[in-house]
Design a protein around this motif. Structure first.
Motif, PDB file in Angstrom:
ATOM      1  N   ASP A  58       0.826  -1.210   0.000  1.00 16.94           N
ATOM      2  CA  ASP A  58       0.000   0.000   0.000  1.00 16.94           C
ATOM      3  C   ASP A  58       0.856   1.254   0.000  1.00 16.94           C
ATOM      4  O   ASP A  58       0.590   2.211  -0.728  1.00 16.94           O
ATOM      5  N   ALA A  59       1.875   1.264   0.838  1.00 17.17           N
ATOM      6  CA  ALA A  59       2.742   2.446   0.939  1.00 17.17           C
ATOM      7  C   ALA A  59       3.497   2.693  -0.361  1.00 17.17           C
ATOM      8  O   ALA A  59       3.785   3.842  -0.707  1.00 17.17           O
ATOM      9  N   ALA A  60       3.829   1.627  -1.090  1.00 17.64           N
ATOM     10  CA  ALA A  60       4.578   1.765  -2.341  1.00 17.64           C
ATOM     11  C   ALA A  60       3.661   1.920  -3.549  1.00 17.64           C
ATOM     12  O   ALA A  60       4.138   2.086  -4.670  1.00 17.64           O
ATOM     13  N   SER A  61       2.371   1.886  -3.349  1.00 11.79           N
ATOM     14  CA  SER A  61       1.411   1.923  -4.444  1.00 11.79           C
ATOM     15  C   SER A  61       1.481   3.244  -5.210  1.00 11.79           C
ATOM     16  O   SER A  61       1.785   4.295  -4.658  1.00 11.79           O
ATOM     17  N   GLU A  62       1.164   3.140  -6.483  1.00 13.77           N
ATOM     18  CA  GLU A  62       1.100   4.332  -7.336  1.00 13.77           C
ATOM     19  C   GLU A  62      -0.173   5.127  -7.042  1.00 13.77           C
ATOM     20  O   GLU A  62      -0.234   6.323  -7.280  1.00 13.77           O
ATOM     21  N   GLY A  63      -1.195   4.450  -6.518  1.00 19.36           N
ATOM     22  CA  GLY A  63      -2.480   5.104  -6.283  1.00 19.36           C
ATOM     23  C   GLY A  63      -2.461   6.005  -5.052  1.00 19.36           C
ATOM     24  O   GLY A  63      -2.035   5.597  -3.983  1.00 19.36           O
ATOM     25  N   TRP A  64      -2.970   7.209  -5.227  1.00 20.11           N
ATOM     26  CA  TRP A  64      -2.984   8.180  -4.131  1.00 20.11           C
ATOM     27  C   TRP A  64      -3.803   7.653  -2.958  1.00 20.11           C
ATOM     28  O   TRP A  64      -3.382   7.766  -1.810  1.00 20.11           O
ATOM     29  N   LEU A  65      -4.960   7.063  -3.237  1.00 17.65           N
ATOM     30  CA  LEU A  65      -5.827   6.595  -2.167  1.00 17.65           C
ATOM     31  C   LEU A  65      -5.189   5.449  -1.389  1.00 17.65           C
ATOM     32  O   LEU A  65      -5.250   5.421  -0.156  1.00 17.65           O
ATOM     33  N   SER A  66      -4.558   4.515  -2.077  1.00 19.24           N
ATOM     34  CA  SER A  66      -3.904   3.395  -1.390  1.00 19.24           C
ATOM     35  C   SER A  66      -2.791   3.882  -0.470  1.00 19.24           C
ATOM     36  O   SER A  66      -2.647   3.401   0.645  1.00 19.24           O
ATOM     37  N   ARG A  67      -1.990   4.834  -0.954  1.00 18.60           N
ATOM     38  CA  ARG A  67      -0.877   5.349  -0.152  1.00 18.60           C
ATOM     39  C   ARG A  67      -1.360   6.134   1.066  1.00 18.60           C
ATOM     40  O   ARG A  67      -0.695   6.168   2.085  1.00 18.60           O
ATOM     41  N   ALA A  69      -4.544   6.024   2.630  1.00 17.14           N
ATOM     42  CA  ALA A  69      -5.722   5.549   3.371  1.00 17.14           C
ATOM     43  C   ALA A  69      -5.466   5.569   4.874  1.00 17.14           C
ATOM     44  O   ALA A  69      -6.300   6.042   5.653  1.00 17.14           O
ATOM     45  N   ARG A  70      -4.324   5.052   5.303  1.00 19.53           N
ATOM     46  CA  ARG A  70      -4.048   5.006   6.750  1.00 19.53           C
ATOM     47  C   ARG A  70      -3.935   6.404   7.354  1.00 19.53           C
ATOM     48  O   ARG A  70      -4.581   6.685   8.378  1.00 19.53           O
ATOM     49  N   PRO A  71      -3.172   7.322   6.750  1.00 20.60           N
ATOM     50  CA  PRO A  71      -3.136   8.672   7.337  1.00 20.60           C
ATOM     51  C   PRO A  71      -4.505   9.343   7.357  1.00 20.60           C
ATOM     52  O   PRO A  71      -4.825  10.077   8.298  1.00 20.60           O
ATOM     53  N   MET A  72      -5.334   9.066   6.339  1.00 19.55           N
ATOM     54  CA  MET A  72      -6.669   9.667   6.318  1.00 19.55           C
ATOM     55  C   MET A  72      -7.523   9.141   7.467  1.00 19.55           C
ATOM     56  O   MET A  72      -8.287   9.893   8.074  1.00 19.55           O
ATOM     57  N   VAL A  73      -7.392   7.865   7.786  1.00 21.50           N
ATOM     58  CA  VAL A  73      -8.145   7.289   8.909  1.00 21.50           C
ATOM     59  C   VAL A  73      -7.722   7.955  10.216  1.00 21.50           C
ATOM     60  O   VAL A  73      -8.557   8.295  11.057  1.00 21.50           O
ATOM     61  N   PHE A 119      -6.209  -1.642  11.665  1.00 17.26           N
ATOM     62  CA  PHE A 119      -5.188  -0.692  11.226  1.00 17.26           C
ATOM     63  C   PHE A 119      -4.127  -0.509  12.300  1.00 17.26           C
ATOM     64  O   PHE A 119      -2.930  -0.554  12.025  1.00 17.26           O
ATOM     65  N   ILE A 120      -4.558  -0.328  13.537  1.00 12.86           N
ATOM     66  CA  ILE A 120      -3.608  -0.116  14.637  1.00 12.86           C
ATOM     67  C   ILE A 120      -2.736  -1.355  14.816  1.00 12.86           C
ATOM     68  O   ILE A 120      -1.513  -1.250  14.972  1.00 12.86           O
ATOM     69  N   LEU A 121      -3.338  -2.531  14.795  1.00 17.26           N
ATOM     70  CA  LEU A 121      -2.577  -3.770  14.926  1.00 17.26           C
ATOM     71  C   LEU A 121      -1.584  -3.923  13.778  1.00 17.26           C
ATOM     72  O   LEU A 121      -0.410  -4.236  13.991  1.00 17.26           O
ATOM     73  N   ALA A 122      -2.060  -3.683  12.561  1.00 18.01           N
ATOM     74  CA  ALA A 122      -1.187  -3.833  11.398  1.00 18.01           C
ATOM     75  C   ALA A 122      -0.036  -2.832  11.444  1.00 18.01           C
ATOM     76  O   ALA A 122       1.111  -3.167  11.122  1.00 18.01           O
ATOM     77  N   ARG A 123      -0.310  -1.625  11.861  1.00 15.90           N
ATOM     78  CA  ARG A 123       0.746  -0.604  11.950  1.00 15.90           C
ATOM     79  C   ARG A 123       1.755  -0.988  13.027  1.00 15.90           C
ATOM     80  O   ARG A 123       2.960  -0.818  12.843  1.00 15.90           O
ATOM     81  N   THR A 124       1.285  -1.521  14.129  1.00 16.12           N
ATOM     82  CA  THR A 124       2.178  -1.976  15.191  1.00 16.12           C
ATOM     83  C   THR A 124       3.065  -3.105  14.699  1.00 16.12           C
ATOM     84  O   THR A 124       4.272  -3.124  14.957  1.00 16.12           O
ATOM     85  N   VAL A 125       2.474  -4.034  13.972  1.00 16.20           N
ATOM     86  CA  VAL A 125       3.244  -5.149  13.417  1.00 16.20           C
ATOM     87  C   VAL A 125       4.287  -4.625  12.438  1.00 16.20           C
ATOM     88  O   VAL A 125       5.437  -5.049  12.459  1.00 16.20           O
ATOM     89  N   GLU A 126       3.879  -3.706  11.575  1.00 13.97           N
ATOM     90  CA  GLU A 126       4.803  -3.134  10.595  1.00 13.97           C
ATOM     91  C   GLU A 126       5.995  -2.489  11.290  1.00 13.97           C
ATOM     92  O   GLU A 126       7.143  -2.717  10.912  1.00 13.97           O
ATOM     93  N   LYS A 127       5.732  -1.709  12.306  1.00 16.42           N
ATOM     94  CA  LYS A 127       6.813  -1.051  13.054  1.00 16.42           C
ATOM     95  C   LYS A 127       7.682  -2.082  13.759  1.00 16.42           C
ATOM     96  O   LYS A 127       8.901  -1.950  13.804  1.00 16.42           O
TER      97      LYS A 127
END
Length: 138
Positions: A58-67, A69-73, A119-127
């Motif tokens: 998602d972070a590497a996606s070309e699409g603005w919405l995909s990149r 989505a998490r900050p917008m939430v 989202f919070i769980l996934a972000r924690t895992v990513e970090k």
């Protein structure tokens, strides 16, 4: 790592008496419990890695919405907390806002809670994965 890992001791506490009846040998019983723990940890690790790869894509996606989505939430959540807790009382609308929010169906709240919680769980895992993954030499 995940909620499942934190409940392993509780599961084993409940499984212990049942395992004693089924597997009288203490050594074999300990082996089964260890295999159970390993299976749960392996499953949780695979899930965490899958979530991390989705977030990386998602972070590497070309699409603005995909990149974004998490900050917008996060921005939406902060705005809602600020609106309900600060802005609506200043405007004298807090009772109306609370009444409108309490009229929201439970299923919708569950959907939002699971989405943001995921989202919070996934972000924690990513970090966490980024923290333990060795950095490539430059």
């Amino acid at each position: 790592m995940g909620a499942l890992i934190t409940i392993i001791p509780m599961l084993l506490q409940f499984l212990g008496p049942a395992l004693e009846k089924v597997i009288p040998d203490a050594g074999k019983r300990a082996e089964v419990q260890a295999e159970f723990q390993k299976a749960v940890l392996d499953n949780q690790t695979a899930l965490n890695q899958a979530m991390a790869s989705v977030m990386t894509a998602d972070a590497a996606s070309e699409g603005w919405l995909s990149r974004n989505a998490r900050p917008m939430v996060v921005v939406w959540g902060l705005f809602m907390v600020t609106y309900v807790g600060v802005i609506s009382p200043m405007l004298g609308l807090q009772k109306e806002v609370i009444a409108a929010l309490s009229a929201t169906p439970d299923n919708l709240w569950n959907l939002i809670s699971i989405g943001i919680g995921g989202f919070i769980l996934a972000r924690t895992v990513e970090k966490g994965i980024a923290a333990i993954t060795p950095k490539a030499a430059k």
